[in-house]
Design a protein around this motif. Structure first.
Motif, PDB file in Angstrom:
ATOM      1  N   HIS A  74      41.663  39.822  43.588  1.00 41.12           N
ATOM      2  CA  HIS A  74      40.537  40.724  43.314  1.00 41.12           C
ATOM      3  C   HIS A  74      39.384  40.074  42.551  1.00 41.12           C
ATOM      4  O   HIS A  74      38.213  40.282  42.881  1.00 41.12           O
ATOM      5  CB  HIS A  74      40.990  41.928  42.467  1.00 41.12           C
ATOM      6  N   VAL A  75      39.727  39.330  41.510  1.00 41.52           N
ATOM      7  CA  VAL A  75      38.690  38.815  40.613  1.00 41.52           C
ATOM      8  C   VAL A  75      37.761  37.811  41.284  1.00 41.52           C
ATOM      9  O   VAL A  75      36.687  37.517  40.751  1.00 41.52           O
ATOM     10  CB  VAL A  75      39.312  38.164  39.352  1.00 41.52           C
ATOM     11  N   LEU A 127      34.047  40.440  55.742  1.00 40.14           N
ATOM     12  CA  LEU A 127      35.018  41.522  55.615  1.00 40.14           C
ATOM     13  C   LEU A 127      35.843  41.169  54.389  1.00 40.14           C
ATOM     14  O   LEU A 127      36.655  40.243  54.429  1.00 40.14           O
ATOM     15  CB  LEU A 127      35.897  41.622  56.861  1.00 40.14           C
ATOM     16  N   CYS A 128      35.603  41.869  53.279  1.00 39.07           N
ATOM     17  CA  CYS A 128      36.243  41.514  52.010  1.00 39.07           C
ATOM     18  C   CYS A 128      37.364  42.483  51.682  1.00 39.07           C
ATOM     19  O   CYS A 128      37.169  43.700  51.665  1.00 39.07           O
ATOM     20  CB  CYS A 128      35.211  41.515  50.883  1.00 39.07           C
ATOM     21  N   GLU A 129      38.521  41.942  51.412  1.00 37.91           N
ATOM     22  CA  GLU A 129      39.707  42.751  51.108  1.00 37.91           C
ATOM     23  C   GLU A 129      39.438  43.680  49.921  1.00 37.91           C
ATOM     24  O   GLU A 129      38.622  43.379  49.053  1.00 37.91           O
ATOM     25  CB  GLU A 129      40.898  41.821  50.847  1.00 37.91           C
ATOM     26  N   LYS A 130      40.139  44.816  49.922  1.00 37.82           N
ATOM     27  CA  LYS A 130      39.996  45.770  48.813  1.00 37.82           C
ATOM     28  C   LYS A 130      40.782  45.272  47.591  1.00 37.82           C
ATOM     29  O   LYS A 130      41.726  44.495  47.754  1.00 37.82           O
ATOM     30  CB  LYS A 130      40.453  47.158  49.258  1.00 37.82           C
ATOM     31  N   PRO A 131      40.404  45.687  46.364  1.00 34.62           N
ATOM     32  CA  PRO A 131      39.165  46.364  46.045  1.00 34.62           C
ATOM     33  C   PRO A 131      37.980  45.421  46.295  1.00 34.62           C
ATOM     34  O   PRO A 131      38.101  44.212  46.119  1.00 34.62           O
ATOM     35  CB  PRO A 131      39.303  46.705  44.564  1.00 34.62           C
ATOM     36  N   LEU A 159      43.788  37.924  36.772  1.00 33.57           N
ATOM     37  CA  LEU A 159      43.664  38.023  38.231  1.00 33.57           C
ATOM     38  C   LEU A 159      43.427  39.465  38.686  1.00 33.57           C
ATOM     39  O   LEU A 159      43.521  39.776  39.874  1.00 33.57           O
ATOM     40  CB  LEU A 159      44.928  37.471  38.906  1.00 33.57           C
ATOM     41  N   GLY A 160      43.120  40.341  37.711  1.00 32.51           N
ATOM     42  CA  GLY A 160      42.868  41.739  38.062  1.00 32.51           C
ATOM     43  C   GLY A 160      44.128  42.515  38.352  1.00 32.51           C
ATOM     44  O   GLY A 160      44.127  43.422  39.178  1.00 32.51           O
ATOM     45  N   LEU A 173      46.736  50.079  39.777  1.00 27.24           N
ATOM     46  CA  LEU A 173      45.578  50.866  40.218  1.00 27.24           C
ATOM     47  C   LEU A 173      44.736  50.144  41.261  1.00 27.24           C
ATOM     48  O   LEU A 173      44.482  50.678  42.349  1.00 27.24           O
ATOM     49  CB  LEU A 173      44.705  51.241  39.015  1.00 27.24           C
ATOM     50  N   LEU A 174      44.296  48.935  40.945  1.00 29.72           N
ATOM     51  CA  LEU A 174      43.408  48.224  41.870  1.00 29.72           C
ATOM     52  C   LEU A 174      44.151  47.703  43.096  1.00 29.72           C
ATOM     53  O   LEU A 174      43.562  47.560  44.168  1.00 29.72           O
ATOM     54  CB  LEU A 174      42.707  47.063  41.153  1.00 29.72           C
TER      55      LEU A 174
END
Length: 324
Positions: A77-78, A95-99, A172-173, A177-178
């Motif tokens: 994520h980060v 195309l960026c993975e979530k979040p 690394l986030g 939740l995320l």
């Protein structure tokens, strides 16, 4: 891009990238052209396994390749923010993975750059494009069973505590939740919109990320969404929608290809959707359609929806005092 193959590239050849590369094989006109990792060995192994034409030992090398047309970002994520900006600045569709990123400000900057450069950008929330999910959203919008009175969704699995693992690593986030809580939140947003009130509480791991998160979204007329995520234990991982005239449940692992059970006074029936691929093909095919139309934004997973989603995640994090 009509009537020709689309050259895809992948940044970050990890677990989710493997799923995406598998799904990409089912998309007409999709060619996995390149993969990049900070480890050349990892890139080469992935390229060999998934028959990519090229492997790169840095992201910078990949985005300089003029044959790359669209990049799937599958890093932690980060890194989504910086990886997306790198690609957009080199004219590569993303195309960026979530979040999408770590907070609203980062997402706003990503969208602003996509608009400035006139380059396609979309958050890879693949559930949006799955047939069963679209079927349920259609039941809601058409009010086939009356108005939606409430919904609940959970996502949980057991991952033993490991401070260095990305799920527990704050740098690394990490946190539920995320990583997975985003799916119940996304489902509430898709079905009920922006809530008037959010309440949330969390169980924090030793590394100060949320091991477990419970949320209640409250809407007008007392409508509620009850949402839950955890990396500490297995949960049913279903989404249930209570209508005036029916209860509709997306069965286990609701975020991926699944069945839908509809319960009414007449009885219960379960609908299957005949999805034989792993499901990642649907979002990839949508991206190619948008590129063929010359769009810089999806007409389904819009910039506005991504901003609303990250806004909800930001608010939940404020409620549970989770700061990265």
């Amino acid at each position: 891009m009509k009537n020709k193959s689309v050259n895809w590239a992948i940044i970050g050849p990890g677990k989710i990238a493997r799923k995406f590369a598998t799904g990409l094989k089912e998309v007409p006109g999709a060619n996995l052209y390149a993969v990049a990792s900070r480890s050349m060995e990892r890139a080469e192994n992935f390229a060999k396994e998934y028959e990519a034409d090229k492997a790169f030992g840095s992201y910078e090398e990949l985005v300089k390749d003029e044959n790359v047309e669209v990049v799937y970002i599958a890093t932690p994520h980060v890194f989504h923010y910086e990886n997306t900006l790198l690609c957009l600045n080199h004219g590569k569709a993303v195309l960026c993975e979530k979040p999408f990123a770590m907070d609203t400000q980062q997402v706003k900057e990503m969208i602003a750059l996509a608009r400035e450069k006139k380059v396609f950008l979309m958050e890879a929330l693949w559930t949006q494009f799955l047939p069963h999910f679209q079927f349920v959203m259609n039941l809601i919008s058409t009010e086939k069973f009356g108005k939606l009175k409430s919904m609940k969704a959970d996502f949980g699995f057991h991952s033993p505590f490991n401070a260095s693992h990305r799920l527990y690593n704050k740098s690394l986030g990490g946190g539920s939740l995320l990583d997975i809580g985003i799916y119940p939140v996304f489902t509430a947003l898709s079905s009920l919109g922006i809530p008037e009130k959010i309440s949330a509480k969390a169980k924090l791991a030793k590394t100060e990320v949320d091991e477990e998160c419970e949320m209640i979204f409250t809407y007008k007329d007392g409508v509620e969404a009850e949402l839950h995520s955890t990396v500490g234990r297995e949960t049913p991982t279903t989404a249930t929608f209570l209508f005036e005239k029916a209860t509709v449940t997306i069965n286990s692992r609701f975020h991926e290809p699944a069945t839908v059970t509809i319960s009414t006074e007449e009885g219960e029936k379960t609908k299957e959707f005949g999805v034989t691929a792993n499901g990642y093909n649907f979002e990839a095919a949508h991206v190619q359609e948008m590129l063929q139309k010359g769009q810089i934004e999806s007409d389904q997973m819009t910039f506005e929806k991504s901003l609303q989603l990250i806004g909800l995640l930001d608010e939940v994090r404020r409620k549970i005092d989770l700061v990265y």
